[in-house]
Design an enzyme around this catalytic site. Structure first.
Site, PDB file in Angstrom:
ATOM      1  N   GLN A   1     -10.333  -3.862  -2.756  1.00  0.00           N
ATOM      2  CA  GLN A   1     -11.626  -3.395  -2.260  1.00  0.00           C
ATOM      3  C   GLN A   1     -12.737  -3.772  -3.224  1.00  0.00           C
ATOM      4  OE1 GLN A   1     -12.330  -1.654   0.759  1.00  0.00           O
ATOM      5  NE2 GLN A   1     -14.391  -2.252   0.137  1.00  0.00           N
TER       6      GLN A   1
ATOM      7  N   ASP B   1     -17.207   7.513  -1.361  1.00  0.00           N
ATOM      8  CA  ASP B   1     -15.962   7.393  -0.600  1.00  0.00           C
ATOM      9  C   ASP B   1     -15.669   8.776  -0.014  1.00  0.00           C
ATOM     10  OD1 ASP B   1     -13.524   6.470   0.404  1.00  0.00           O
ATOM     11  OD2 ASP B   1     -12.511   6.422  -1.534  1.00  0.00           O
TER      12      ASP B   1
ATOM     13  N   HIS C   1      -7.593   0.716  -6.112  1.00  0.00           N
ATOM     14  CA  HIS C   1      -7.754  -0.082  -4.887  1.00  0.00           C
ATOM     15  C   HIS C   1      -8.466  -1.385  -5.271  1.00  0.00           C
ATOM     16  CE1 HIS C   1      -7.959  -1.175  -0.829  1.00  0.00           C
ATOM     17  NE2 HIS C   1      -8.816  -0.301  -0.351  1.00  0.00           N
TER      18      HIS C   1
ATOM     19  N   CYS D   1     -16.270   1.914   1.046  1.00  0.00           N
ATOM     20  CA  CYS D   1     -15.109   1.086   1.394  1.00  0.00           C
ATOM     21  C   CYS D   1     -14.681   1.268   2.847  1.00  0.00           C
ATOM     22  CB  CYS D   1     -13.959   1.371   0.440  1.00  0.00           C
ATOM     23  SG  CYS D   1     -13.326   3.056   0.514  1.00  0.00           S
TER      24      CYS D   1
ATOM     25  N   ARG E   1       0.878  -1.184   0.000  1.00  0.00           N
ATOM     26  CA  ARG E   1       0.000   0.000   0.000  1.00  0.00           C
ATOM     27  C   ARG E   1       0.903   1.218   0.000  1.00  0.00           C
ATOM     28  NH1 ARG E   1      -5.236   1.589   3.633  1.00  0.00           N
ATOM     29  NH2 ARG E   1      -6.113   0.117   2.122  1.00  0.00           N
TER      30      ARG E   1
ATOM     31  N   ARG F   1     -13.790  -8.341   2.571  1.00  0.00           N
ATOM     32  CA  ARG F   1     -12.354  -8.148   2.280  1.00  0.00           C
ATOM     33  C   ARG F   1     -11.589  -9.424   2.638  1.00  0.00           C
ATOM     34  NH1 ARG F   1     -10.238  -3.012   2.009  1.00  0.00           N
ATOM     35  NH2 ARG F   1      -8.410  -4.176   1.276  1.00  0.00           N
TER      36      ARG F   1
HETATM   37  N1  NVA Z   1      -9.945   6.766  -1.339  1.00  0.00           N
HETATM   38  C1  NVA Z   1      -9.538   6.383  -0.004  1.00  0.00           C
HETATM   39  C2  NVA Z   1      -9.801   4.928   0.231  1.00  0.00           C
HETATM   40  C3  NVA Z   1      -9.444   4.453   1.615  1.00  0.00           C
HETATM   41  C4  NVA Z   1      -9.644   2.983   1.797  1.00  0.00           C
HETATM   42  C5  NVA Z   1      -8.076   6.718   0.190  1.00  0.00           C
HETATM   43  O1  NVA Z   1      -7.281   6.473  -0.732  1.00  0.00           O
HETATM   44  O2  NVA Z   1      -7.714   7.221   1.249  1.00  0.00           O
HETATM   45  N1   CP Z   2     -11.213   0.091   2.837  1.00  0.00           N
HETATM   46  C1   CP Z   2      -9.922   0.027   3.238  1.00  0.00           C
HETATM   47  O1   CP Z   2      -9.013  -0.243   2.462  1.00  0.00           O
HETATM   48  O2   CP Z   2      -9.747   0.263   4.556  1.00  0.00           O
HETATM   49  P1   CP Z   2      -8.363   0.431   5.316  1.00  0.00           P
HETATM   50  O3   CP Z   2      -7.777   1.758   4.883  1.00  0.00           O
HETATM   51  O4   CP Z   2      -8.728   0.407   6.758  1.00  0.00           O
HETATM   52  O5   CP Z   2      -7.456  -0.689   4.935  1.00  0.00           O
END
Ligand code: NVA
Ligand code: CP
Length: 324
Positions: free
Chosen positions: A142, A242, A139, A282, A112, A310
Site C-alpha cells: 500500500q 485508515d 502493509h 488505503c 495476506r 496499487r
Molecule cells: N488497517 C486495515 C487496512 C486495510 C487495507 C486493516 O488491516 O484491515
Molecule cells: N487497501 C487494501 O489493501 O485494500 P484491500 O483490502 O481491498 O486489498
C-alpha cells in the site's frame, strides 16, 4: 535413514515483507519504474511471460487481490488465488511445508495474513520471493502506491523528500507502521496523531525516531507522536488515515469508536493543512467515522488515484523481484 533436507532460503532471493527490505535508492527506482509502467512506456512486451504468482489470502481483499492478479496478467504471467477455504494452510498444514511445495510450482508468493511472523516463516522456507500483502504489523504494498501518488501530486525534485510533511491521523496500525518505515527511508517529516493506547509498533517507531534524530542533525525529517490531530495536521502536504478497527479487530469496533471519535478527518481538520494538501486513505473507508464524505469525496482527495496506483506499483515490485 537420513533426515529429510530442510529447504534453506535460496541465496539471492529477495522478499518484500516490509518497506525497509528495500533501500532508499531501490525504493526511488521502483517508484520511477511504476511511473513508466503507468505511462505505458515499459512493460508491454510480456516481461513476466510464463511466470506464476501464488496469492494466499487469509483475510478479505478487493484491491490487493485484483491489482496483483491483473498486474501479473498484464505482464504476461498468471496468478493463482488461494483462500483458507480452499487451501491446506487453512486446515493447518505447516507453513514450512506450504512454502516448500509452492516454491517448486510458482515464481513468487504473495501472502495476506494476521501475524507478521507467518510471512517471515513463509519467507524463511521459500526459495522464491515472498511478498507481504498485509499483516497485522505492515502493509508495504500500500505504501508503494501511496508514495507513487505523492510523487504525482508534488514536484519532489524541487521540494525534496526531506521537506515533505505527512500527518497520520488515527490508529497506530499496520498502515501507521508502514508510514514510519517510509519516513525512515525517505526522510520526510511524519506526525502521528494517535489516541493513547493505540500507538504504533514500539520497535518500528523507535527505529524511525532514531533515524530521524540522525537526519535531524543534517537538517532532515522528524517523527512526532501526538494526541492532538490539529497539531499533527498544521501545514502538512499529506493527511492520511485508515479505519478505526482493522481486519481481525471487528469485536473491538464499538469500544474503539469512542476513543477515535476526536480523530476524524473532516473539513475543519483538513483546513489546517497546506492549501495544496492531499488526502490519502488505503480503502476500504467508513464515511462518517475516520473520514467525512466531504473530505474523501472532495477536491483534495486522491484515494482513487492511490487505489489505481496499487496496480502500477505492484507491477514494478514484481519486475524488481523477478527480473532484478
Ligand atoms: N488497517 C486495515 C487496512 C486495510 C487495507 C486493516 O488491516 O484491515
Ligand atoms: N487497501 C487494501 O489493501 O485494500 P484491500 O483490502 O481491498 O486489498
Amino acid at each position: 535413514m537420513t533426515a529429510p533436507t530442510v529447504t534453506a532460503p535460496t541465496p539471492g532471493v529477495r522478499h518484500f515483507l516490509r518497506l525497509t527490505d528495500f533501500s532508499r535508492e531501490e525504493l526511488l527506482d521502483l517508484l520511477e519504474l511504476a511511473a513508466a509502467l503507468k505511462s505505458g512506456r515499459v512493460g508491454r512486451d510480456s516481461p513476466l511471460a510464463r511466470t506464476t504468482l501464488a496469492l494466499i489470502f487469509r483475510k478479505s481483499s478487493t484491491r490487493t487481490r485484483v491489482s496483483f492478479e491483473a498486474g501479473i496478467s498484464q505482464l504476461g504471467g498468471h496468478g493463482i488465488f488461494l483462500s483458507d477455504r480452499d487451501s491446506q494452510w487453512g486446515r493447518g498444514e505447516p507453513i514450512p511445508d506450504t512454502a516448500r511445495v509452492l516454491s517448486s510450482y510458482v515464481d513468487a508468493i504473495m501472502v495476506r495474513t494476521f501475524s507478521h511472523t507467518e510471512v517471515e516463516e513463509m519467507a524463511a522456507h521459500s526459495s522464491v520471493p515472498v511478498i507481504n500483502g498485509l499483516t497485522d504489523l505492515f502493509h508495504p504494498c500500500q505504501l508503494l502506491a501511496d508514495l507513487q501518488t505523492i510523487t504525482e501530486s508534488f514536484d519532489l525534485a524541487t521540494l525534496g523528500w526531506a521537506a515533505l510533511k505527512v500527518a497520520w491521523i488515527g490508529d497506530g496500525n499496520n498502515m501507521a507502521n508502514s508510514w514510519l518505515n517510509a519516513a525512515l527511508l525517505l526522510g520526510f517529516e511524519l506526525r502521528l496523531a494517535v489516541p493513547e493506547g493505540f500507538d504504533p509498533d514500539p520497535a518500528t517507531l523507535a527505529l524511525a525516531q532514531a533515524q530521524a534524530r540522525d537526519a535531524g542533525e543534517r537538517g532532515g525529517g522528524r517523527i512526532v507522536l501526538t494526541r492532538d490531530p490539529a497539531e499533527a495536521v498544521e501545514g502538512v502536504h499529506v493527511v492520511t488515515t485508515d479505519v478505526w478497527a482493522s481486519m481481525g479487530q471487528e469485536e473491538e469496533a464499538a469500544s474503539r469508536m469512542e476513543a477515535f471519535r476526536p480523530f476524524q478527518v473532516n473539513q475543519a481538520l483538513l483546513a489546517r493543512a497546506l492549501p495544496e494538501a492531499i488526502f490519502l486513505h488505503c480503502l476500504p473507508a467508513h464515511r462518517g467515522e475516520e473520514v467525512t464524505g466531504e473530505v474523501i469525496d472532495g477536491p483534495r482527495s486522491r484515494v482513487f488515484q492511490e487505489a489505481e496506483n496499487r496496480l502500477h506499483a505492484q507491477k514494478a515490485l514484481l519486475l524488481r523481484l523477478l527480473r532484478p
